[in-house]
Design an enzyme around this catalytic site. Structure first.
Site, PDB file in Angstrom:
ATOM      1  N   THR A  17      -2.964  -9.620   6.976  1.00 26.53           N
ATOM      2  CA  THR A  17      -2.279  -8.492   7.591  1.00 26.53           C
ATOM      3  C   THR A  17      -1.013  -8.874   8.360  1.00 26.53           C
ATOM      4  O   THR A  17      -0.966  -9.916   9.023  1.00 26.53           O
ATOM      5  CB  THR A  17      -3.226  -7.719   8.531  1.00 26.53           C
ATOM      6  N   LYS A  69     -11.369   3.133   5.468  1.00 27.91           N
ATOM      7  CA  LYS A  69     -10.678   4.383   5.807  1.00 27.91           C
ATOM      8  C   LYS A  69     -11.612   5.587   5.776  1.00 27.91           C
ATOM      9  O   LYS A  69     -11.498   6.496   6.602  1.00 27.91           O
ATOM     10  CB  LYS A  69      -9.482   4.577   4.890  1.00 27.91           C
ATOM     11  N   ASN A  90      -6.366   6.191   8.553  1.00 29.06           N
ATOM     12  CA  ASN A  90      -5.854   4.836   8.752  1.00 29.06           C
ATOM     13  C   ASN A  90      -5.473   4.584  10.205  1.00 29.06           C
ATOM     14  O   ASN A  90      -4.979   3.510  10.536  1.00 29.06           O
ATOM     15  CB  ASN A  90      -4.670   4.548   7.825  1.00 29.06           C
ATOM     16  N   ASP A 106      -0.707   7.543   5.792  1.00 28.59           N
ATOM     17  CA  ASP A 106      -0.378   6.831   4.552  1.00 28.59           C
ATOM     18  C   ASP A 106       0.621   7.598   3.694  1.00 28.59           C
ATOM     19  O   ASP A 106       1.614   7.039   3.218  1.00 28.59           O
ATOM     20  CB  ASP A 106      -1.648   6.563   3.734  1.00 28.59           C
ATOM     21  N   ALA A 135      -7.330   4.908  -0.116  1.00 30.39           N
ATOM     22  CA  ALA A 135      -5.882   4.730  -0.187  1.00 30.39           C
ATOM     23  C   ALA A 135      -5.250   5.808  -1.062  1.00 30.39           C
ATOM     24  O   ALA A 135      -4.213   6.398  -0.717  1.00 30.39           O
ATOM     25  CB  ALA A 135      -5.549   3.342  -0.722  1.00 30.39           C
TER      26      ALA A 135
END
Length: 278
Positions: A17, A69, A90, A106, A135
């Site tokens: 990350t 998520k 998120n 997102d 996602a």
């Protein structure tokens, strides 16, 4: 002297990350003191890790990445409209009364990266969305709102793709197809990879026939995780291809503004992250 506000990103895996670096760069723009850490939590330990961070650890806000998520959405006491549409979150924020609020930035971040940073025109595009998990759910509505003409959803588990299409509720624009039929469903001029294949080092096995002559290919992942999909897009002669680093920066900016009430300048941070590491 008060302690710096505490923030984090939850994921599994999470070693790749860039979120801690991004938020520290944003904070420097406003001379804000904060701590931001990466927390690796397996799915079965996620709820306990979140509670420990926000309650025992006095955390203020957290970003959430795969595979959490959907779980983050379920944990929240209240949810933004974007989170409700996606059924995933998120961003988690601790409210003044101690409850947790869920947000999903997102879709907005992806559209800004594509249209404002990369100059892509999304209107009237025939779009292929690979994946139907958290996602994919986070970006589907925003892409349709941005003017995408048609959306074809393909997921290895067909029922999950069907559930997303049903949730969107626009049968004239949105359809699903089977993964095994990818070689026979024609070509597209916008292809979004929302699968976790790159992060999990799995092969997608995509046919080149999916790529139309003016296709834009975009992987929601970034860095090494996006390399296989971007290499496929280049080999298929895609018009343009991008990883999700810009989206990451944009979604982080939304979370930062939510937490601190100030909007950071994303472009210098994006350029710093694009510089090769020594």
């Amino acid at each position: 002297m008060s302690q710096p506000s505490r923030y984090a990103v939850f994921g599994h895996p999470i070693g790749h990350t860039q979120s801690p670096r991004i938020h520290q760069l944003f904070a420097a723009q406003f001379d804000i003191a904060l701590t931001y850490e990466a927390i690796d939590a397996a799915p079965e330990a996620f709820a306990e890790a979140v509670q420990r961070f926000f309650v025992a650890g006095n955390g203020h806000g957290a970003n959430v990445t795969l595979p959490h998520k959907g779980a983050a959405f379920a944990l929240a006491d209240e949810r933004s409209e974007a989170a409700m549409r996606a059924g995933s979150a998120n961003v988690l924020t601790r409210l003044a009364d101690g409850r947790l609020a869920a947000h999903n930035t997102d879709g907005a971040g992806l559209v800004r990266d594509l249209t404002e940073r990369h100059g892509a025109d999304l209107r009237d595009r025939d779009m292929l969305l690979l994946g139907a998990g958290g996602a994919a759910r986070g970006v589907a509505w925003s892409l349709l709102d941005a003017g995408v003409a048609s959306l074809t959803i393909v997921n290895r588990t067909a029922a999950t793709a069907d559930a997303l299409a049903d949730a969107i509720g626009e049968p004239a624009r949105v359809r699903t197809r089977y993964w095994q039929d990818l070689a026979d469903i024609g070509s597209f001029d916008l292809i979004i990879n929302a699968t976790s294949a790159g992060v999990l080092h799995q092969s997608l096995g995509l046919p080149f026939s999916l790529v139309g002559t003016r296709a834009v290919c975009y992987d929601l992942a970034y860095g090494a995780a996006a390399v296989p999909f971007l290499a496929w897009a280049q080999a298929a002669d895609a018009h343009r291809s991008f990883d999700g680093l810009g989206m990451l920066v944009e979604t982080a900016a939304d979370a930062f503004e939510l937490w601190h009430g100030q909007r950071p300048d994303t472009e210098p941070v994006y350029q710093v992250l694009r510089q090769p590491t020594v």
